[in-house]
Structure formats: structure tokens, C-alpha cells
Design an enzyme around this catalytic site. Structure first.
Site, PDB file in Angstrom:
ATOM      1  CB  VAL A   1      -5.227 -11.157  73.277  1.00 17.00           C
ATOM      2  CG1 VAL A   1      -3.815 -10.698  73.581  1.00 17.00           C
ATOM      3  CG2 VAL A   1      -5.505 -11.017  71.779  1.00 17.00           C
TER       4      VAL A   1
ATOM      5  CG  ASP B   1     -11.608 -10.650  82.637  1.00 16.14           C
ATOM      6  OD1 ASP B   1     -11.099 -10.885  81.532  1.00 16.14           O
ATOM      7  OD2 ASP B   1     -12.680  -9.992  82.770  1.00 16.14           O
TER       8      ASP B   1
ATOM      9  CD  GLU C   1     -10.936 -14.372  67.694  1.00 16.88           C
ATOM     10  OE1 GLU C   1     -11.972 -14.873  67.259  1.00 16.88           O
ATOM     11  OE2 GLU C   1     -10.889 -13.231  68.176  1.00 16.88           O
TER      12      GLU C   1
ATOM     13  CB  ALA D   1     -12.376 -14.997  46.199  1.00 14.00           C
TER      14      ALA D   1
ATOM     15  CB  CYS E   1      -8.501  -8.165  64.499  1.00  8.13           C
ATOM     16  SG  CYS E   1      -8.166  -8.783  66.153  1.00  8.13           S
TER      17      CYS E   1
ATOM     18  CE  LYS F   1     -10.565  -4.407  67.852  1.00  3.97           C
ATOM     19  NZ  LYS F   1      -9.174  -3.976  67.784  1.00  3.97           N
TER      20      LYS F   1
ATOM     21  CE  LYS G   1      -9.544 -17.714  61.819  1.00  7.06           C
ATOM     22  NZ  LYS G   1      -8.256 -17.083  62.149  1.00  7.06           N
TER      23      LYS G   1
ATOM     24  NE  ARG H   1     -14.856 -10.359  69.674  1.00  8.32           N
ATOM     25  CZ  ARG H   1     -13.785 -10.237  70.459  1.00  8.32           C
ATOM     26  NH1 ARG H   1     -13.588  -9.138  71.143  1.00  8.32           N
ATOM     27  NH2 ARG H   1     -12.913 -11.211  70.554  1.00  8.32           N
TER      28      ARG H   1
HETATM   29  N1  LIG Z   1      -8.905 -11.663  69.190  1.00  7.70           N
HETATM   30  C1  LIG Z   1      -7.854 -11.635  68.381  1.00  7.70           C
HETATM   31  O1  LIG Z   1      -7.685 -12.473  67.493  1.00  7.70           O
HETATM   32  C2  LIG Z   1      -6.808 -10.573  68.554  1.00  7.70           C
HETATM   33  C3  LIG Z   1      -5.586 -10.705  67.874  1.00  7.70           C
HETATM   34  C4  LIG Z   1      -4.633  -9.704  68.017  1.00  7.70           C
HETATM   35  C5  LIG Z   1      -4.908  -8.596  68.803  1.00  7.70           C
HETATM   36  N2  LIG Z   1      -6.107  -8.477  69.417  1.00  7.70           N
HETATM   37  C6  LIG Z   1      -6.342  -7.291  70.263  1.00  7.70           C
HETATM   38  O2  LIG Z   1      -6.198  -7.691  71.625  1.00  7.70           O
HETATM   39  C7  LIG Z   1      -7.127  -6.988  72.451  1.00  7.70           C
HETATM   40  C8  LIG Z   1      -7.992  -7.969  73.203  1.00  7.70           C
HETATM   41  O3  LIG Z   1      -8.783  -8.675  72.275  1.00  7.70           O
HETATM   42  P1  LIG Z   1      -9.590  -9.984  72.675  1.00  7.70           P
HETATM   43  O4  LIG Z   1     -10.175 -10.522  71.422  1.00  7.70           O
HETATM   44  O5  LIG Z   1      -8.751 -10.874  73.524  1.00  7.70           O
HETATM   45  O6  LIG Z   1     -10.728  -9.322  73.591  1.00  7.70           O
HETATM   46  P2  LIG Z   1     -11.872 -10.078  74.424  1.00  7.70           P
HETATM   47  O7  LIG Z   1     -13.057  -9.221  74.335  1.00  7.70           O
HETATM   48  O8  LIG Z   1     -11.949 -11.509  74.015  1.00  7.70           O
HETATM   49  O9  LIG Z   1     -11.309 -10.081  75.919  1.00  7.70           O
HETATM   50  C9  LIG Z   1     -11.160  -8.920  76.685  1.00  7.70           C
HETATM   51  C10 LIG Z   1     -11.209  -9.324  78.147  1.00  7.70           C
HETATM   52  O10 LIG Z   1     -10.847  -8.193  78.932  1.00  7.70           O
HETATM   53  C11 LIG Z   1     -11.679  -8.127  80.070  1.00  7.70           C
HETATM   54  N3  LIG Z   1     -11.653  -6.759  80.575  1.00  7.70           N
HETATM   55  C12 LIG Z   1     -12.222  -5.648  80.051  1.00  7.70           C
HETATM   56  N4  LIG Z   1     -11.906  -4.574  80.787  1.00  7.70           N
HETATM   57  C13 LIG Z   1     -11.121  -5.014  81.796  1.00  7.70           C
HETATM   58  C14 LIG Z   1     -10.441  -4.398  82.862  1.00  7.70           C
HETATM   59  N5  LIG Z   1     -10.497  -3.085  83.040  1.00  7.70           N
HETATM   60  N6  LIG Z   1      -9.732  -5.150  83.727  1.00  7.70           N
HETATM   61  C15 LIG Z   1      -9.628  -6.480  83.548  1.00  7.70           C
HETATM   62  N7  LIG Z   1     -10.240  -7.146  82.532  1.00  7.70           N
HETATM   63  C16 LIG Z   1     -10.955  -6.406  81.673  1.00  7.70           C
HETATM   64  C17 LIG Z   1     -13.025  -8.589  79.557  1.00  7.70           C
HETATM   65  O11 LIG Z   1     -13.855  -9.008  80.607  1.00  7.70           O
HETATM   66  C18 LIG Z   1     -12.601  -9.740  78.622  1.00  7.70           C
HETATM   67  O12 LIG Z   1     -12.506 -10.962  79.323  1.00  7.70           O
HETATM   68  C19 LIG Z   1      -7.890  -6.053  71.509  1.00  7.70           C
HETATM   69  O13 LIG Z   1      -7.257  -4.813  71.485  1.00  7.70           O
HETATM   70  C20 LIG Z   1      -7.743  -6.723  70.155  1.00  7.70           C
HETATM   71  O14 LIG Z   1      -7.824  -5.815  69.097  1.00  7.70           O
HETATM   72  C21 LIG Z   1      -7.056  -9.445  69.321  1.00  7.70           C
END
Ligand SMILES: NC(=O)c1ccc[n+]([C@@H]2O[C@H](COP(=O)([O-])OP(=O)(O)OC[C@H]3O[C@@H](n4cnc5c(N)ncnc54)[C@H](O)[C@@H]3O)[C@@H](O)[C@H]2O)c1
Length: 442
Positions: free
Chosen positions: A12, A31, A156, A253, A261, A264, A321, A328
Site C-alpha cells: 500500500v 520505512d 495486489e 469458485a 486482507c 484477517k 492470487k 500471506r
Molecule cells: N496489501 C493489500 O492489498 C492491501 C489493500 C488494502 C489495504 N491494505 C491494508 O494496508 C495496510 C498495509 O498493508 P501492506 O500489505 O502494504 O503491508 P506490508 O506488510 O506489505 O507493508 C508494511 C510496511 O510497513 C513497514 N513498517 C512497519 N512498521 C513501521 C513503522 N513503525 N514505521 C515505518 N514503517 C513501518 C514495514 O517494514 C513494511 O515495509 C494494512 O493495514 C492492510 O490491511 C492492504
């Protein structure tokens, strides 16, 4: 040009930061993972996401996209900060907010001017108020700030495209002016913008994901009924999907939903409901169906052989997918674990997710390509609908196998074509299978 800081460079955050810089803003993405930032500075992507590398390189070259491990650097001159850190499942099914808390505390310590703090991570309803309290408690001197919820809906595998073509933007805040300013950032995307309060915005995200997961469990239940009654779920879904009230998406199906996502988020919504005294009956059924659906592909093998013990089973596709390397909550993990626990020899092949899969599934033997996976296998289970799997030479594939058993967990092949080639073919909800098929035609 606005000045934006993005916290977290995962699926994201990296997409959001890069896309905002592509829209002409100055973005610093922060990050805590030093290696990720070091690699990104050399245009080495931490994730596989089609089209992302090109946009990252383009915007780093213009100087609009910067990367850092320092909150101070990221927040210097920033007007907006987007929180995009992970919110994984906690021990009881609740969302684990430790990364959000850490990010919010760091923001509060590092901010030295007025700031709009935007939560893009998927967080429990009420988190916006919690964030505001943490900032107030952590700030060393009082500085004005506003909290806005802006949940992310990208998928994704098509995240860059989705960011630039959203169905809608949802914004929630107790401060209308702050929400309007965040709305301005999104105007170039020409999408409908829903502005509401914080809790409602947070709930829209959970309700949307829970609805899509429900559609998947619904069609899987229909598939299982189709199997028993001799109907073809693919055609059922297609016939249903023309109805604009239903729509044709998320009606495939298969082996159930996975990824970072849906599992969880459905679980977290059910947890929130329970904690607040509501019984989430439908959500529980959605999760149960999803769990059972994964096992059903293994049960199909046991129906054919009696037992999978000692059999070599190849998993064709490992990512949850296509077009992603994200493992995950991938169905491949529970299916692989289940097979391994029952004494099968488990092999796997995926165009991009193999390295990640091998870390999670230590018993997995990785194959070089799909044909190497088929070589001497007793059965193949299709788990990810990658396009390259749809184009395989299935005669060659079958000839390489010890026993031509194919469980098509994603319904990517035509049952009659594969049966004609000599495969023992089982799809998901594709009319009568095996014994039932024989009985039906006798
Ligand atoms: N992946 C998806 O398709 C998607 C879609 C919609 C919403 N979301 C939501 O978005 C959020 C992020 O998901 P994601 O898949 O991008 O996660 P991810 O695990 O791919 O990325 C998270 C990033 O945050 C960094 N991080 C963690 N703690 C940190 C901090 N304190 N300071 C700075 N960086 C930090 C990690 O090192 C990592 O690079 C989640 O809440 C998820 O539910 C994800």
C-alpha cells in the site's frame, strides 16, 4: 505540488507514495526496514507488483520521490502523512495495532508543525480516535493536527492501475476542512469521493472486504451443491453475473480466498462484533466455508486414491492470487500443510512466489517450471490462476506425470478437454465428477 510523507513502503505505502509523486507531489516514503529503503534507492523492489518499478524509477529520477528511514526527514515540510503500515491478525482474531502505534508515536515525536495524519492501514473502528489520543499524549509540546481515515481498496497484482483508477475514495474525519484537503489530493483521480465521519469510513473498509469474501464463500457453497447435483458452477456464475444487481466479479469458485486482507479483515470484523455483543453469524459461516474449501481439493485426491500417503503431489501456483508474490494466508500453505501432514510428498512451482513459499513451507520441493513439476508427479493441484498455466501443452504435461490426476482448484481448464486427453480431472463445482459422473451416464 503538495508535500506528503508516507509511512511504510509495502504494497500500500510504496504504491501510494509513488503514485502521489507521479501526480506531481513531493513525497518522502519512510520505512523502518533499512534494507528495503537501501534497495529501493537502487530501484530494487521489495514486492512484485506489475508496473511499479517503472513508476518508482521515473519519480525518483525527477526528485519528487524520496526514500528514508528517518521520520524527521519524512515529516520536514510535510503537510500530510499517510500511515500505511501492516495490521496483521492478532492472537484472538483482532487486528494487531502495534505497528500503527509505533508509527503514530514516532510521528507525534517528530512533528514540528501542523499536520494532517491520514490512516490508510485497515484498522478497527474507533482507531482514528485512539490515534488522536496517542498523538496528544506523545507530543512534547502541543501542535495542531487532524486525523483523517482514508482506507485503501487497491488489489495486489493490479495495485498501480487500481490507485490511478479507483472506484471511489472514502474519507472520514471529525474535521471537515482536513477531509476536504485530503479530497483535494485525490481530485486528479476523478473518482467519486465519499466524505463521512471517522468510524463510518473505517467500517466501510471492513464491510467492503467482508462483502467480497462473502461473495467468494457463497459461490463456493453453490459450487459444492453443483458438484452434488451435476451443474456447472462456471456457467451458473456467468448466468448470475449478467444480473447487474449481482455483478460478475468475485464469483469464481475455487480454493477460497486468501491474501493479506480478506482472512484477517473478516476475522477482525467478527471479533469487533463479538466484543460489542453482536453475533456475526454470516461472517462465521463465510470463514468456515473458506476453511473447508481448501481441504476439499485434498479430499478429492483421497476419493480417488483412498490415501495421499507416499504420493507426489505438485502444487501449480503458490501465491494467493496471480500477478503477486504475496504468500500471506495463501491457500497453498494450508493445502501443502494438510498434504504433508497426511504423508504426501509436496512439490510446488510459482513464477514469482517460490522463494517466499519455501520459507513458510519447509517441506516443499521447488520445481524449475510447470513441466518439471509434472515430471513423475502422481497428481497436480492448480492453486493460482496464472496466465502461463492456461497456455501449457497439456499433452506433454500429462505424459510427464506418473499418474495423470489433475485437481483444478481454480477451474482454469475445460473438464471435457482434459478428460479427452486422458486426465482424471476434478474441478470445483464442474458438474458430476468421477463416480457420480459414471452413475449419471449409466
Ligand atoms: N496489501 C493489500 O492489498 C492491501 C489493500 C488494502 C489495504 N491494505 C491494508 O494496508 C495496510 C498495509 O498493508 P501492506 O500489505 O502494504 O503491508 P506490508 O506488510 O506489505 O507493508 C508494511 C510496511 O510497513 C513497514 N513498517 C512497519 N512498521 C513501521 C513503522 N513503525 N514505521 C515505518 N514503517 C513501518 C514495514 O517494514 C513494511 O515495509 C494494512 O493495514 C492492510 O490491511 C492492504
Amino acid at each position: 505540488m503538495r508535500n506528503i510523507c508516507v509511512i511504510g513502503v509495502g504494497y500500500v505505502g510504496l504504491v501510494t507514495g509513488t503514485a502521489f509523486s507521479d501526480l506531481g507531489n513531493k513525497v518522502t516514503a519512510v520505512d523502518i526496514n533499512e534494507e528495503r529503503i537501501k534497495n529501493l534507492k537502487q530501484a530494487i523492489m521489495p514486492i512484485y507488483e506489475p508496473g511499479l518499478k517503472e513508476v518508482v524509477e521515473r519519480n525518483m529520477a525527477t526528485g519528487r520521490l524520496n526514500l528514508s528511514t528517518s521520520y524527521e526527514e519524512g515529516l520536514k515540510d510535510a503537510e500530510f502523512v499517510f500511515i500505511c503500515v501492516g495490521t496483521p491478525q492478532g492472537v484472538d482474531g483482532e487486528a494487531d495495532l502495534q505497528y500503527v502505534r509505533f508509527a503514530v508515536e514516532e510521528i507525534a515525536r517528530a512533528m514540528d508543525h501542523e499536520l494532517i495524519i491520514i490512516n490508510k492501514s485497515t484498522v478497527p473502528v474507533g482507531t482514528g480516535d485512539w490515534v488522536a489520543n496517542i498523538v496528544k499524549e506523545t507530543q512534547t509540546k502541543p501542535i495542531d493536527f487532524h486525523v483523517v481515515s482514508c482506507p485503501e481498496f487497491l488489489r495486489e497484482g493490479s495495485a498501480v492501475k487500481d490507485f490511478f483508477n479507483p472506484d471511489r475514495i472514502v474519507l472520514g474525519s471529525t474535521d471537515r476542512d482536513a477531509a476536504d484537503q485530503v479530497a483535494q489530493l485525490h481530485l486528479a483521480l476523478r473518482a467519486p469521493i465519499v466524505v463521512t465521519d471517522l468510524r463510518t469510513a473505517e467500517m466501510i473498509k471492513y464491510a467492503s472486504n467482508a462483502f467480497l469474501a462473502t461473495k467468494i464463500s457463497f459461490i463456493n457453497e453453490i459450487a459444492n451443491i453443483c458438484e452434488a447435483l451435476g451443474a456447472d458452477v462456471k456457467e451458473v456464475a456467468s448466468g448470475m453475473g449478467y444480473d447487474t444487481r449481482i455483478g460478475n466479479r468475485f464469483l469464481d469458485a475455487g480454493v477460497g480466498y486468501g491474501g493479506s486482507c480478506f482472512p484477517k479483515d473478516v476475522q477482525a470484523l467478527a471479533y469487533m462484533a463479538q466484543v460489542h455483543g453482536t453475533h456475526p453469524q454470516l461472517l462465521e459461516a463465510v470463514m468456515q466455508i473458506n476453511e473447508i474449501q481448501r481441504k476439499r481439493v485434498v479430499l478429492k485426491l483421497e476419493e480417488i486414491w483412498g490415501s495421499v500417503k507416499g504420493k507426489t503431489v505438485g502444487l501449480l501456483g503458490l501465491a494467493f492470487k496471480e500477478n503477486t508474490d504475496d504468500m500471506r494466508e495463501s491457500p497453498a500453505i494450508s493445502i501443502g500443510d494438510y498434504l504433508n501432514g497426511r504423508g504426501a510428498i509436496v512439490r510446488g512451482y510459482d513464477p514469482v512466489a517460490m522463494e517466499e513459499a519455501a520459507k513458510i513451507m519447509p517441506y516443499l520441493t521447488c520445481a524449475e517450471d510447470a513441466y518439471a513439476l509434472a515430471n513423475d508427479a502422481d497428481a497436480i493441484i492448480v492453486l493460482t490462476p496464472w496466465n502461463e498455466f492456461k497456455q501449457l501443452d497439456m499433452t506433454r504435461f500429462k505424459d510427464l506425470m506418473r499418474e495423470p490426476v489433475l485437481i483444478d482448484g481454480r477451474n482454469i481448464y475445460l473438464p471435457e478437454e482434459l478428460r479427452e486427453l486422458g486426465f482424471t480431472y476434478r474441478g470445483v463445482g464442474r458438474g458430476y465428477d468421477g463416480q457420480q459422473l459414471k452413475q449419471a451416464t449409466e
